[in-house]
Design an enzyme around this catalytic site. Structure first.
Site, short mmCIF file in Angstrom:
data_model
loop_
_atom_site.label_atom_id
_atom_site.label_comp_id
_atom_site.label_asym_id
_atom_site.label_seq_id
_atom_site.Cartn_x
_atom_site.Cartn_y
_atom_site.Cartn_z
N GLU A 1 -1.80 1.54 -8.10
CA GLU A 1 -1.90 0.64 -6.96
C GLU A 1 -2.34 1.37 -5.70
O GLU A 1 -1.92 2.49 -5.43
CB GLU A 1 -0.57 -0.08 -6.74
CG GLU A 1 -0.26 -1.00 -7.91
CD GLU A 1 0.91 -1.93 -7.64
OE1 GLU A 1 1.27 -2.65 -8.57
OE2 GLU A 1 1.43 -1.94 -6.51
N CYS B 1 13.69 8.88 -8.07
CA CYS B 1 14.42 8.51 -6.86
C CYS B 1 15.02 7.12 -7.08
O CYS B 1 14.31 6.18 -7.44
CB CYS B 1 13.48 8.51 -5.66
SG CYS B 1 12.75 10.12 -5.30
N CYS C 1 6.68 -0.10 1.16
CA CYS C 1 7.11 1.20 0.66
C CYS C 1 8.23 1.04 -0.36
O CYS C 1 9.23 0.38 -0.11
CB CYS C 1 7.59 2.05 1.83
SG CYS C 1 8.04 3.72 1.37
#
Length: 373
Positions: free
Chosen positions: A94, A118, A344
């Site tokens: 992406e 994460c 994000c």
């Protein structure tokens, strides 16, 4: 027998000149001409390169190609953000275009998936598949420039900034990252200022040390916690490179960098009642007291299945003001494109199979411990 063609997008200026000299028996200026056509005019058809003689054009058509990722899906946000699923091989990564006033930032991926696990990142839930080639990294910029109208006025602002903050950890793909950055900066490539190209890392010290003295771009570090104990809980990379080791490497890079003007951007995601207490803010201020830094706070963007929540505006405001009491420059990142899952931490390729990662992944000779999901 089918000839395997050389993708010229895999070569920076030095590599392209070498290829022209050794493989084509052509002079360096011809390589420079081709590079200008590719990046400054968005040209992928040798026949359209009118200042190249026909004999060389025919030779290039036989042995070379200009092949960038193509758009398999596009989503447009109400705020002008565009998310493209770009096909690389048989998978998608992406790429996100973010217009904001007089600038337009392109968020570029460096890997298919990510191995760092994460716990707050939706991309990490995919696991890691592979590193992207140079042509697949720089090709995202090339394709995006074409899509927004490199050849005609579409009303969209041309790309002014590139951030390596898409899918993957850039510093686990150094072999392909560095040439891609060189093309972004090259005045016959995309010609971007080194202050307008940003590499973000979660703390791969070996890669950052490799960058030091070799490439000068803006640096952003994904810190996200003020203590090793908490950071290891949400970012397993901290078990390999702890905060002190990470910040020492950052200092070495900043000392030799002109692009960063003596300071680093520290990214800190705010997770409700996890790392956003006032004590966390004070700990962060003490931690960074000897590190010239601008702190960018990133309120968490929820995604399906995530155990985390976005903090209230009052908690975000208190955290910011606490840091400002210590004389830090603090910004809160605006959420862009969240209606198309482009904000994000929400970069998830729908067509990529979700696979479980192994306990240790190998990247460029660096072993990084990761947790299974």
């Amino acid at each position: 027998m089918t000839t395997v063609k050389t993708n010229l997008l895999d070569l920076d200026r030095k590599g392209l000149r070498t290829y022209f000299a050794e493989e084509l028996n052509e002079k360096a200026f011809r390589a420079d001409q081709i590079m200008k056509w590719i990046y400054q005019f968005g040209c992928d058809d040798f026949d359209q390169m009118t200042n190249i003689n026909k004999k060389l054009r025919e030779k290039l058509k036989r042995v070379a190609e200009i092949r960038a990722p193509y758009v398999s899906q596009a989503q447009h946000s109400v705020d002008g953000t565009i998310k493209w699923a770009m096909r690389v091989g048989d998978q998608d990564v992406e790429t996100v275009y973010i217009p904001d006033g007089d600038r337009a930032t392109l968020c570029v991926s460096s890997q298919v998936g990510c191995a760092l696990a994460c716990t707050f990142c939706s991309t990490a839930q995919q696991g890691f598949n592979r590193n992207l080639r140079v042509s697949e990294i720089i090709g995202q910029v090339w394709r995006a420039a074409k899509e927004i109208g490199i050849e005609k006025d579409t009303g969209r602002r041309p790309i002014t900034n590139v951030v390596m903050m898409g899918m993957g950890e850039p510093l686990l793909n150094m072999k392909n990252l560095i040439p891609a950055l060189e093309i972004m900066l090259d005045d016959i490539g995309f010609g971007l200022s080194k202050r307008r190209v940003t590499v973000s890392t979660s703390g791969v010290v070996s890669g950052l040390d490799q960058m030091t003295g070799n490439i000068d771009v803006a640096l952003a570090i994904s810190l996200h916690a003020p203590t090793d104990e908490l950071r290891s809980q949400i970012m397993p990379i901290n078990d390999r490179f702890n905060i002190a080791t990470f910040l020492e490497s950052v200092s070495r890079y900043i000392e030799q960098s002109n692009a960063n003007r003596g300071r680093v951007t520290v990214e800190y995601i705010l997770l409700d009642h996890v790392n956003d207490d006032m004590e966390h803010a004070r700990q962060l201020a003490v931690l960074l007291k000897d590190t010239p830094a601008k702190i960018n706070l990133i309120p968490f963007n929820p995604y399906p299945g995530s155990p985390y929540r976005k903090p209230s505006n009052s908690r975000i405001d208190r955290f910011m003001k606490t840091l400002m009491e210590y004389d830090f420059t603090v910004t809160v990142r605006k959420t862009r494109g969240d209606d198309i899952d482009a904000a994000c931490g929400q970069l998830v390729g729908d067509v990529i199979d979700r696979t479980k990662r192994t306990q240790v992944k190998q990247h460029d000779g660096e072993q990084i411990p990761v947790k299974t999901v």
